[in-house]
Motif scaffolding. Structure first.
Motif, PDB file in Angstrom:
ATOM      1  N   THR A 283      -0.356  32.469 -32.280  1.00  0.00           N
ATOM      2  CA  THR A 283      -1.007  33.730 -32.611  1.00  0.00           C
ATOM      3  C   THR A 283      -0.808  34.048 -34.078  1.00  0.00           C
ATOM      4  OG1 THR A 283      -0.659  34.578 -30.365  1.00  0.00           O
ATOM      5  CG2 THR A 283      -1.145  36.192 -32.078  1.00  0.00           C
ATOM      6  N   GLN A 284      -1.906  34.350 -34.739  1.00  0.00           N
ATOM      7  CA  GLN A 284      -1.850  34.695 -36.155  1.00  0.00           C
ATOM      8  C   GLN A 284      -2.968  35.684 -36.472  1.00  0.00           C
ATOM      9  OE1 GLN A 284      -2.009  31.321 -38.772  1.00  0.00           O
ATOM     10  NE2 GLN A 284      -1.615  32.522 -40.613  1.00  0.00           N
ATOM     11  N   GLY A 285      -2.582  36.790 -37.118  1.00  0.00           N
ATOM     12  CA  GLY A 285      -3.574  37.808 -37.481  1.00  0.00           C
ATOM     13  C   GLY A 285      -4.276  38.407 -36.286  1.00  0.00           C
ATOM     14  N   GLY A 286      -3.569  38.525 -35.167  1.00  0.00           N
ATOM     15  CA  GLY A 286      -4.147  39.126 -33.972  1.00  0.00           C
ATOM     16  C   GLY A 286      -5.036  38.194 -33.176  1.00  0.00           C
ATOM     17  N   ILE A 287      -5.182  36.953 -33.640  1.00  0.00           N
ATOM     18  CA  ILE A 287      -5.997  35.962 -32.929  1.00  0.00           C
ATOM     19  C   ILE A 287      -5.083  34.906 -32.321  1.00  0.00           C
ATOM     20  CG2 ILE A 287      -7.821  34.249 -33.110  1.00  0.00           C
ATOM     21  CD1 ILE A 287      -8.806  37.068 -33.554  1.00  0.00           C
ATOM     22  N   THR A 288      -5.257  34.668 -31.030  1.00  0.00           N
ATOM     23  CA  THR A 288      -4.471  33.643 -30.334  1.00  0.00           C
ATOM     24  C   THR A 288      -5.301  32.371 -30.180  1.00  0.00           C
ATOM     25  OG1 THR A 288      -3.205  35.290 -29.100  1.00  0.00           O
ATOM     26  CG2 THR A 288      -3.214  33.053 -28.228  1.00  0.00           C
ATOM     27  N   HIS A 289      -4.740  31.292 -30.673  1.00  0.00           N
ATOM     28  CA  HIS A 289      -5.412  29.983 -30.580  1.00  0.00           C
ATOM     29  C   HIS A 289      -4.685  29.136 -29.531  1.00  0.00           C
ATOM     30  CE1 HIS A 289      -6.020  25.715 -32.076  1.00  0.00           C
ATOM     31  NE2 HIS A 289      -7.242  26.127 -31.780  1.00  0.00           N
ATOM     32  N   SER A 290      -5.397  28.760 -28.474  1.00  0.00           N
ATOM     33  CA  SER A 290      -4.809  27.957 -27.396  1.00  0.00           C
ATOM     34  C   SER A 290      -5.495  26.603 -27.344  1.00  0.00           C
ATOM     35  CB  SER A 290      -4.973  28.657 -26.043  1.00  0.00           C
ATOM     36  OG  SER A 290      -4.381  29.937 -26.065  1.00  0.00           O
ATOM     37  N   LEU A 291      -4.709  25.584 -27.099  1.00  0.00           N
ATOM     38  CA  LEU A 291      -5.254  24.237 -26.993  1.00  0.00           C
ATOM     39  C   LEU A 291      -4.564  23.495 -25.858  1.00  0.00           C
ATOM     40  CD1 LEU A 291      -7.130  22.070 -28.280  1.00  0.00           C
ATOM     41  CD2 LEU A 291      -5.149  21.338 -29.630  1.00  0.00           C
ATOM     42  N   SER A 292      -5.351  23.017 -24.899  1.00  0.00           N
ATOM     43  CA  SER A 292      -4.787  22.226 -23.804  1.00  0.00           C
ATOM     44  C   SER A 292      -5.478  20.869 -23.769  1.00  0.00           C
ATOM     45  CB  SER A 292      -4.961  22.934 -22.459  1.00  0.00           C
ATOM     46  OG  SER A 292      -6.320  22.965 -22.077  1.00  0.00           O
ATOM     47  N   SER A 293      -4.714  19.840 -23.441  1.00  0.00           N
ATOM     48  CA  SER A 293      -5.288  18.489 -23.391  1.00  0.00           C
ATOM     49  C   SER A 293      -4.611  17.680 -22.296  1.00  0.00           C
ATOM     50  CB  SER A 293      -5.124  17.779 -24.737  1.00  0.00           C
ATOM     51  OG  SER A 293      -3.759  17.700 -25.099  1.00  0.00           O
ATOM     52  N   GLU A 323     -10.241  24.249 -26.073  1.00  0.00           N
ATOM     53  CA  GLU A 323      -9.752  25.047 -27.195  1.00  0.00           C
ATOM     54  C   GLU A 323     -10.282  26.465 -27.047  1.00  0.00           C
ATOM     55  OE1 GLU A 323      -9.481  24.697 -32.084  1.00  0.00           O
ATOM     56  OE2 GLU A 323     -10.853  23.428 -30.944  1.00  0.00           O
ATOM     57  N   THR A 324      -9.369  27.451 -27.106  1.00  0.00           N
ATOM     58  CA  THR A 324      -9.752  28.848 -26.867  1.00  0.00           C
ATOM     59  C   THR A 324      -9.245  29.745 -27.988  1.00  0.00           C
ATOM     60  OG1 THR A 324      -9.651  28.505 -24.466  1.00  0.00           O
ATOM     61  CG2 THR A 324      -9.632  30.779 -25.240  1.00  0.00           C
ATOM     62  N   LEU A 325     -10.102  30.660 -28.437  1.00  0.00           N
ATOM     63  CA  LEU A 325      -9.738  31.703 -29.399  1.00  0.00           C
ATOM     64  C   LEU A 325      -9.879  33.052 -28.716  1.00  0.00           C
ATOM     65  CD1 LEU A 325     -11.579  30.427 -32.615  1.00  0.00           C
ATOM     66  CD2 LEU A 325      -9.135  30.291 -32.128  1.00  0.00           C
ATOM     67  N   SER A 326      -8.839  33.902 -28.834  1.00  0.00           N
ATOM     68  CA  SER A 326      -8.869  35.200 -28.157  1.00  0.00           C
ATOM     69  C   SER A 326      -8.248  36.277 -29.043  1.00  0.00           C
ATOM     70  CB  SER A 326      -8.099  35.117 -26.831  1.00  0.00           C
ATOM     71  OG  SER A 326      -8.000  36.387 -26.222  1.00  0.00           O
ATOM     72  N   ASP A 327      -8.888  37.475 -29.023  1.00  0.00           N
ATOM     73  CA  ASP A 327      -8.317  38.622 -29.749  1.00  0.00           C
ATOM     74  C   ASP A 327      -7.690  39.617 -28.784  1.00  0.00           C
ATOM     75  OD1 ASP A 327     -10.479  39.762 -28.513  1.00  0.00           O
ATOM     76  OD2 ASP A 327     -11.495  40.401 -30.340  1.00  0.00           O
ATOM     77  N   GLY A 328      -7.538  39.225 -27.530  1.00  0.00           N
ATOM     78  CA  GLY A 328      -6.958  40.085 -26.509  1.00  0.00           C
ATOM     79  C   GLY A 328      -7.992  40.827 -25.702  1.00  0.00           C
TER      80      GLY A 328
END
Length: 349
Positions: A283-293, A323-328
Protein backbone atom coordinates in the motif's frame (compact mmCIF):
# COMPACT_ATOMS: atom_id res chain seq x y z
CA UNK A 1 -15.43 -93.78 -29.06
CA UNK A 2 -12.29 -93.34 -31.15
CA UNK A 3 -13.96 -90.47 -33.07
CA UNK A 4 -14.98 -88.77 -29.83
CA UNK A 5 -11.46 -89.14 -28.41
CA UNK A 6 -9.97 -87.76 -31.61
CA UNK A 7 -12.38 -84.81 -31.52
CA UNK A 8 -11.47 -84.12 -27.89
CA UNK A 9 -7.78 -84.22 -28.81
CA UNK A 10 -8.32 -81.81 -31.71
CA UNK A 11 -10.25 -79.46 -29.41
CA UNK A 12 -7.43 -79.39 -26.86
CA UNK A 13 -4.89 -78.71 -29.61
CA UNK A 14 -7.05 -75.83 -30.90
CA UNK A 15 -7.29 -74.35 -27.41
CA UNK A 16 -3.55 -74.49 -26.93
CA UNK A 17 -2.85 -72.94 -30.30
CA UNK A 18 -5.30 -70.09 -29.62
CA UNK A 19 -3.80 -69.28 -26.25
CA UNK A 20 -1.77 -66.10 -26.54
CA UNK A 21 1.59 -65.67 -24.90
CA UNK A 22 1.76 -63.06 -22.19
CA UNK A 23 4.44 -60.87 -20.64
CA UNK A 24 4.70 -59.37 -17.19
CA UNK A 25 4.75 -55.61 -16.63
CA UNK A 26 5.44 -53.86 -13.33
CA UNK A 27 3.51 -50.66 -12.70
CA UNK A 28 1.67 -48.60 -10.08
CA UNK A 29 -2.03 -49.40 -9.54
CA UNK A 30 -3.77 -45.99 -9.86
CA UNK A 31 -6.52 -47.02 -7.44
CA UNK A 32 -4.40 -48.33 -4.57
CA UNK A 33 -1.06 -46.65 -5.27
CA UNK A 34 0.66 -50.02 -4.79
CA UNK A 35 3.17 -51.60 -7.13
CA UNK A 36 1.69 -54.57 -8.97
CA UNK A 37 2.79 -57.00 -11.65
CA UNK A 38 0.24 -57.65 -14.38
CA UNK A 39 0.20 -59.85 -17.46
CA UNK A 40 -0.36 -58.28 -20.87
CA UNK A 41 -0.37 -59.75 -24.40
CA UNK A 42 3.22 -60.42 -25.45
CA UNK A 43 2.64 -58.87 -28.87
CA UNK A 44 1.84 -55.53 -27.20
CA UNK A 45 5.20 -55.43 -25.43
CA UNK A 46 8.31 -54.05 -27.06
CA UNK A 47 11.23 -56.42 -27.27
CA UNK A 48 13.61 -55.86 -24.36
CA UNK A 49 17.25 -56.85 -24.57
CA UNK A 50 18.72 -59.15 -21.96
CA UNK A 51 20.54 -56.36 -20.12
CA UNK A 52 18.62 -53.11 -20.85
CA UNK A 53 19.87 -49.59 -20.10
CA UNK A 54 17.02 -48.93 -17.67
CA UNK A 55 16.62 -51.96 -15.46
CA UNK A 56 15.23 -53.18 -12.16
CA UNK A 57 17.83 -54.77 -9.93
CA UNK A 58 16.55 -56.07 -6.59
CA UNK A 59 13.68 -53.55 -6.70
CA UNK A 60 15.84 -50.54 -7.56
CA UNK A 61 15.56 -49.04 -11.05
CA UNK A 62 18.61 -47.28 -12.51
CA UNK A 63 19.14 -45.42 -15.78
CA UNK A 64 22.18 -45.75 -18.00
CA UNK A 65 22.68 -45.53 -21.77
CA UNK A 66 23.29 -48.32 -24.26
CA UNK A 67 23.53 -46.56 -27.59
CA UNK A 68 24.52 -48.20 -30.87
CA UNK A 69 27.41 -47.11 -33.06
CA UNK A 70 26.16 -45.57 -36.31
CA UNK A 71 22.64 -44.98 -34.99
CA UNK A 72 21.00 -41.53 -34.78
CA UNK A 73 18.86 -40.53 -31.78
CA UNK A 74 16.34 -37.64 -31.99
CA UNK A 75 15.90 -34.77 -29.55
CA UNK A 76 13.29 -32.37 -30.92
CA UNK A 77 11.90 -29.85 -28.43
CA UNK A 78 8.56 -28.12 -28.97
CA UNK A 79 6.75 -25.52 -26.89
CA UNK A 80 3.36 -23.91 -27.43
CA UNK A 81 2.17 -21.03 -25.24
CA UNK A 82 -1.34 -19.57 -25.32
CA UNK A 83 -1.67 -16.45 -23.19
CA UNK A 84 -4.98 -14.71 -22.43
CA UNK A 85 -5.04 -11.21 -20.91
CA UNK A 86 -8.27 -9.90 -19.39
CA UNK A 87 -8.52 -6.17 -18.62
CA UNK A 88 -10.58 -4.54 -15.80
CA UNK A 89 -13.56 -4.15 -18.19
CA UNK A 90 -13.58 -7.90 -18.86
CA UNK A 91 -12.23 -7.61 -22.39
CA UNK A 92 -9.83 -10.42 -23.32
CA UNK A 93 -7.01 -10.74 -25.83
CA UNK A 94 -5.29 -14.03 -26.67
CA UNK A 95 -1.87 -14.57 -28.23
CA UNK A 96 -0.21 -17.86 -29.14
CA UNK A 97 3.46 -18.59 -29.73
CA UNK A 98 5.19 -21.78 -30.82
CA UNK A 99 8.82 -22.81 -31.10
CA UNK A 100 10.47 -25.97 -32.40
CA UNK A 101 14.15 -26.90 -32.22
CA UNK A 102 15.01 -30.05 -34.14
CA UNK A 103 18.30 -31.77 -33.42
CA UNK A 104 19.67 -35.29 -33.28
CA UNK A 105 22.73 -37.20 -32.15
CA UNK A 106 24.71 -39.68 -34.25
CA UNK A 107 26.99 -42.10 -32.41
CA UNK A 108 30.29 -42.15 -34.31
CA UNK A 109 32.33 -44.29 -31.94
CA UNK A 110 32.22 -45.97 -28.54
CA UNK A 111 35.41 -46.01 -26.48
CA UNK A 112 34.93 -47.83 -23.20
CA UNK A 113 31.99 -46.12 -21.57
CA UNK A 114 32.36 -42.93 -23.65
CA UNK A 115 30.17 -42.12 -26.64
CA UNK A 116 31.71 -39.90 -29.31
CA UNK A 117 28.78 -38.24 -31.04
CA UNK A 118 27.89 -35.66 -33.66
CA UNK A 119 25.22 -33.21 -32.55
CA UNK A 120 23.29 -32.22 -35.67
CA UNK A 121 21.39 -28.91 -35.47
CA UNK A 122 18.67 -29.58 -38.02
CA UNK A 123 16.12 -26.76 -37.97
CA UNK A 124 14.41 -24.02 -35.99
CA UNK A 125 10.85 -22.73 -36.27
CA UNK A 126 8.93 -20.06 -34.38
CA UNK A 127 5.52 -18.48 -34.83
CA UNK A 128 3.35 -15.86 -33.14
CA UNK A 129 -0.40 -15.46 -33.58
CA UNK A 130 -2.51 -12.57 -32.28
CA UNK A 131 -5.59 -10.65 -33.44
CA UNK A 132 -6.03 -12.86 -36.47
CA UNK A 133 -2.48 -12.45 -37.75
CA UNK A 134 0.29 -15.07 -37.73
CA UNK A 135 3.98 -14.59 -38.45
CA UNK A 136 6.32 -17.54 -38.99
CA UNK A 137 10.10 -17.83 -39.09
CA UNK A 138 11.12 -21.30 -40.29
CA UNK A 139 14.59 -22.32 -41.47
CA UNK A 140 12.99 -24.92 -43.74
CA UNK A 141 11.10 -22.14 -45.57
CA UNK A 142 12.40 -19.21 -47.66
CA UNK A 143 13.46 -15.99 -45.93
CA UNK A 144 10.42 -13.92 -44.77
CA UNK A 145 9.52 -10.79 -46.69
CA UNK A 146 9.17 -8.66 -43.54
CA UNK A 147 12.39 -6.77 -42.76
CA UNK A 148 12.01 -7.25 -39.01
CA UNK A 149 11.95 -11.05 -39.46
CA UNK A 150 14.87 -11.31 -41.87
CA UNK A 151 17.45 -10.92 -39.09
CA UNK A 152 15.90 -13.71 -36.99
CA UNK A 153 15.71 -16.02 -40.01
CA UNK A 154 19.34 -15.31 -40.97
CA UNK A 155 20.60 -16.06 -37.46
CA UNK A 156 18.50 -19.22 -37.15
CA UNK A 157 19.51 -20.42 -40.61
CA UNK A 158 23.18 -19.86 -39.76
CA UNK A 159 22.72 -21.79 -36.51
CA UNK A 160 21.15 -24.80 -38.17
CA UNK A 161 22.82 -27.20 -40.60
CA UNK A 162 25.78 -27.14 -38.21
CA UNK A 163 27.46 -30.00 -36.41
CA UNK A 164 29.00 -30.02 -32.95
CA UNK A 165 31.20 -32.73 -31.45
CA UNK A 166 29.97 -34.16 -28.17
CA UNK A 167 31.28 -36.70 -25.70
CA UNK A 168 28.96 -38.35 -23.18
CA UNK A 169 29.48 -41.28 -20.84
CA UNK A 170 27.05 -44.17 -20.42
CA UNK A 171 25.53 -42.56 -17.31
CA UNK A 172 24.42 -39.52 -19.30
CA UNK A 173 27.14 -37.13 -18.11
CA UNK A 174 28.02 -34.76 -20.94
CA UNK A 175 31.82 -34.49 -20.87
CA UNK A 176 32.36 -31.94 -23.63
CA UNK A 177 30.71 -30.16 -26.57
CA UNK A 178 33.01 -28.48 -29.08
CA UNK A 179 32.76 -26.72 -32.44
CA UNK A 180 31.04 -23.48 -31.38
CA UNK A 181 33.59 -21.11 -32.96
CA UNK A 182 32.69 -22.26 -36.48
CA UNK A 183 29.01 -21.64 -35.70
CA UNK A 184 29.72 -18.15 -34.31
CA UNK A 185 31.68 -17.30 -37.47
CA UNK A 186 28.85 -18.51 -39.67
CA UNK A 187 26.32 -16.42 -37.74
CA UNK A 188 28.60 -13.36 -37.85
CA UNK A 189 28.87 -13.66 -41.64
CA UNK A 190 25.11 -14.06 -41.98
CA UNK A 191 24.42 -11.01 -39.79
CA UNK A 192 26.96 -9.03 -41.80
CA UNK A 193 24.70 -9.18 -44.85
CA UNK A 194 22.09 -7.13 -42.97
CA UNK A 195 24.15 -5.11 -40.48
CA UNK A 196 27.06 -3.01 -41.66
CA UNK A 197 27.96 -1.41 -38.34
CA UNK A 198 30.77 -3.49 -36.78
CA UNK A 199 29.78 -2.73 -33.18
CA UNK A 200 26.15 -3.66 -33.76
CA UNK A 201 27.16 -6.89 -35.47
CA UNK A 202 29.52 -7.75 -32.60
CA UNK A 203 26.70 -7.10 -30.13
CA UNK A 204 24.42 -9.59 -31.92
CA UNK A 205 27.12 -12.28 -31.91
CA UNK A 206 27.95 -11.59 -28.24
CA UNK A 207 24.28 -12.02 -27.34
CA UNK A 208 24.21 -15.35 -29.19
CA UNK A 209 27.28 -16.56 -27.31
CA UNK A 210 25.50 -15.98 -24.01
CA UNK A 211 22.55 -18.19 -24.95
CA UNK A 212 24.28 -20.76 -27.18
CA UNK A 213 27.42 -22.21 -25.62
CA UNK A 214 28.76 -25.39 -24.05
CA UNK A 215 27.40 -24.71 -20.56
CA UNK A 216 23.87 -23.88 -21.78
CA UNK A 217 23.66 -27.00 -23.93
CA UNK A 218 25.12 -29.21 -21.19
CA UNK A 219 22.45 -27.96 -18.77
CA UNK A 220 19.71 -28.56 -21.34
CA UNK A 221 20.82 -32.11 -22.12
CA UNK A 222 21.31 -33.01 -18.47
CA UNK A 223 17.69 -32.00 -17.81
CA UNK A 224 16.25 -33.79 -20.84
CA UNK A 225 18.32 -36.95 -21.08
CA UNK A 226 18.61 -38.09 -17.45
CA UNK A 227 15.63 -37.98 -15.07
CA UNK A 228 15.98 -41.03 -12.82
CA UNK A 229 18.26 -40.29 -9.82
CA UNK A 230 21.78 -41.71 -9.98
CA UNK A 231 21.19 -43.78 -6.83
CA UNK A 232 18.17 -45.42 -8.44
CA UNK A 233 14.50 -45.41 -7.53
CA UNK A 234 11.70 -47.86 -6.78
CA UNK A 235 8.64 -48.18 -8.98
CA UNK A 236 5.99 -45.97 -7.43
CA UNK A 237 8.54 -43.95 -5.46
CA UNK A 238 8.55 -40.13 -5.61
CA UNK A 239 11.51 -37.79 -5.92
CA UNK A 240 11.66 -34.00 -6.24
CA UNK A 241 13.88 -31.40 -7.92
CA UNK A 242 13.69 -27.61 -7.98
CA UNK A 243 15.18 -24.82 -10.07
CA UNK A 244 15.10 -21.03 -9.99
CA UNK A 245 12.15 -19.38 -11.72
CA UNK A 246 13.69 -15.91 -11.50
CA UNK A 247 17.27 -14.55 -11.48
CA UNK A 248 17.11 -13.74 -7.75
CA UNK A 249 16.40 -17.35 -6.84
CA UNK A 250 13.56 -16.31 -4.53
CA UNK A 251 10.98 -18.21 -6.59
CA UNK A 252 11.57 -21.86 -7.43
CA UNK A 253 9.76 -24.30 -9.69
CA UNK A 254 9.34 -27.69 -8.04
CA UNK A 255 9.04 -30.88 -10.09
CA UNK A 256 7.73 -34.06 -8.48
CA UNK A 257 8.46 -37.32 -10.30
CA UNK A 258 7.06 -40.83 -9.87
CA UNK A 259 8.30 -43.85 -11.81
CA UNK A 260 4.94 -45.23 -12.91
CA UNK A 261 5.93 -48.35 -14.83
CA UNK A 262 8.73 -50.40 -16.31
CA UNK A 263 8.75 -53.65 -18.25
CA UNK A 264 6.98 -53.06 -21.56
CA UNK A 265 10.01 -51.60 -23.34
CA UNK A 266 9.23 -48.19 -21.87
CA UNK A 267 10.02 -46.49 -18.58
CA UNK A 268 7.18 -44.05 -17.87
CA UNK A 269 7.53 -41.21 -15.38
CA UNK A 270 4.71 -38.97 -14.14
CA UNK A 271 5.46 -35.28 -13.48
CA UNK A 272 3.57 -32.84 -11.23
CA UNK A 273 4.42 -29.73 -9.21
CA UNK A 274 5.01 -26.09 -10.07
CA UNK A 275 5.03 -22.91 -8.00
CA UNK A 276 2.56 -22.71 -5.08
CA UNK A 277 0.14 -19.79 -5.12
CA UNK A 278 1.88 -16.69 -3.81
CA UNK A 279 0.31 -13.33 -2.99
CA UNK A 280 2.01 -9.98 -2.38
CA UNK A 281 0.30 -6.82 -1.18
CA UNK A 282 1.73 -3.28 -0.89
CA UNK A 283 0.00 0.00 0.00
CA UNK A 284 1.32 3.38 -1.02
CA UNK A 285 -0.47 6.72 -1.23
CA UNK A 286 -3.79 5.14 -0.28
CA UNK A 287 -3.59 2.66 -3.17
CA UNK A 288 -3.17 -1.05 -2.46
CA UNK A 289 -1.39 -3.09 -5.11
CA UNK A 290 -1.99 -6.86 -4.89
CA UNK A 291 -0.35 -9.51 -7.01
CA UNK A 292 -1.03 -13.25 -6.91
CA UNK A 293 0.59 -15.90 -9.08
CA UNK A 294 0.57 -19.69 -9.40
CA UNK A 295 2.10 -22.31 -11.71
CA UNK A 296 0.86 -25.89 -12.07
CA UNK A 297 2.48 -28.59 -14.23
CA UNK A 298 1.38 -32.12 -15.13
CA UNK A 299 2.53 -34.69 -17.64
CA UNK A 300 4.59 -37.74 -18.49
CA UNK A 301 8.09 -38.56 -19.72
CA UNK A 302 8.92 -41.81 -21.49
CA UNK A 303 12.29 -43.45 -22.03
CA UNK A 304 13.27 -46.39 -24.18
CA UNK A 305 14.07 -49.22 -21.77
CA UNK A 306 16.73 -50.73 -24.03
CA UNK A 307 18.79 -47.66 -24.95
CA UNK A 308 17.92 -45.30 -22.08
CA UNK A 309 17.13 -42.53 -24.59
CA UNK A 310 14.12 -40.23 -24.11
CA UNK A 311 11.34 -41.14 -26.55
CA UNK A 312 8.65 -38.63 -25.57
CA UNK A 313 7.78 -35.89 -23.11
CA UNK A 314 4.42 -34.17 -22.85
CA UNK A 315 4.00 -31.72 -19.99
CA UNK A 316 1.29 -29.06 -19.62
CA UNK A 317 2.00 -25.93 -17.61
CA UNK A 318 -0.65 -23.44 -16.48
CA UNK A 319 0.39 -20.06 -15.09
CA UNK A 320 -2.16 -17.71 -13.53
CA UNK A 321 -1.43 -14.14 -12.45
CA UNK A 322 -3.91 -11.59 -11.06
CA UNK A 323 -2.95 -7.96 -10.44
CA UNK A 324 -5.34 -5.71 -8.50
CA UNK A 325 -5.32 -1.99 -7.64
CA UNK A 326 -7.69 -0.77 -4.91
CA UNK A 327 -8.34 2.53 -3.11
CA UNK A 328 -10.58 0.86 -0.53
CA UNK A 329 -13.77 1.83 -2.32
CA UNK A 330 -13.30 0.29 -5.73
CA UNK A 331 -10.79 -1.97 -7.37
CA UNK A 332 -9.59 -2.96 -10.82
CA UNK A 333 -8.00 -6.24 -11.77
CA UNK A 334 -5.92 -7.52 -14.67
CA UNK A 335 -5.77 -11.28 -15.17
CA UNK A 336 -3.25 -13.24 -17.20
CA UNK A 337 -3.56 -16.98 -17.86
CA UNK A 338 -0.94 -18.88 -19.82
CA UNK A 339 -1.38 -22.49 -20.95
CA UNK A 340 1.76 -24.15 -22.26
CA UNK A 341 2.69 -27.50 -23.75
CA UNK A 342 6.34 -28.52 -23.35
CA UNK A 343 7.24 -31.53 -25.47
CA UNK A 344 10.24 -33.60 -26.46
CA UNK A 345 10.05 -35.74 -29.61
CA UNK A 346 6.34 -34.82 -30.01
CA UNK A 347 5.79 -37.17 -32.96
CA UNK A 348 6.61 -40.20 -30.76
CA UNK A 349 3.61 -40.83 -28.48
Amino acid sequence: MKNIAALALLSSIALVSCKKETAKVTKVDPKTGKTVTVEVPADSVAKVVENPAIKDSAGIVTQTFKLEKGKTYPLTTYQRDTKTMTDPQGKSMTATSESTDEMNFTVNDIKGNIYEMTLNLVSKRSSQSAQGKTIVVDTKLPIPKEDELKMIWNINRALTSNKLDMKMDNKGNVISITGFDAVYTKVSNAVGTLIKDANEKASVVASLKESFNEKVLKDQFNKNLVIIPKKGIKIGEKWTTSENADPSGNIKVTSNYILKSLGNGVAEIAVTGGIPKKADKKTQGGITHSLSSELVQNGTIKFDENSGWITNQNITVKTTQIETLSDGKQSQSMKSVSNSSVMVNPSAK
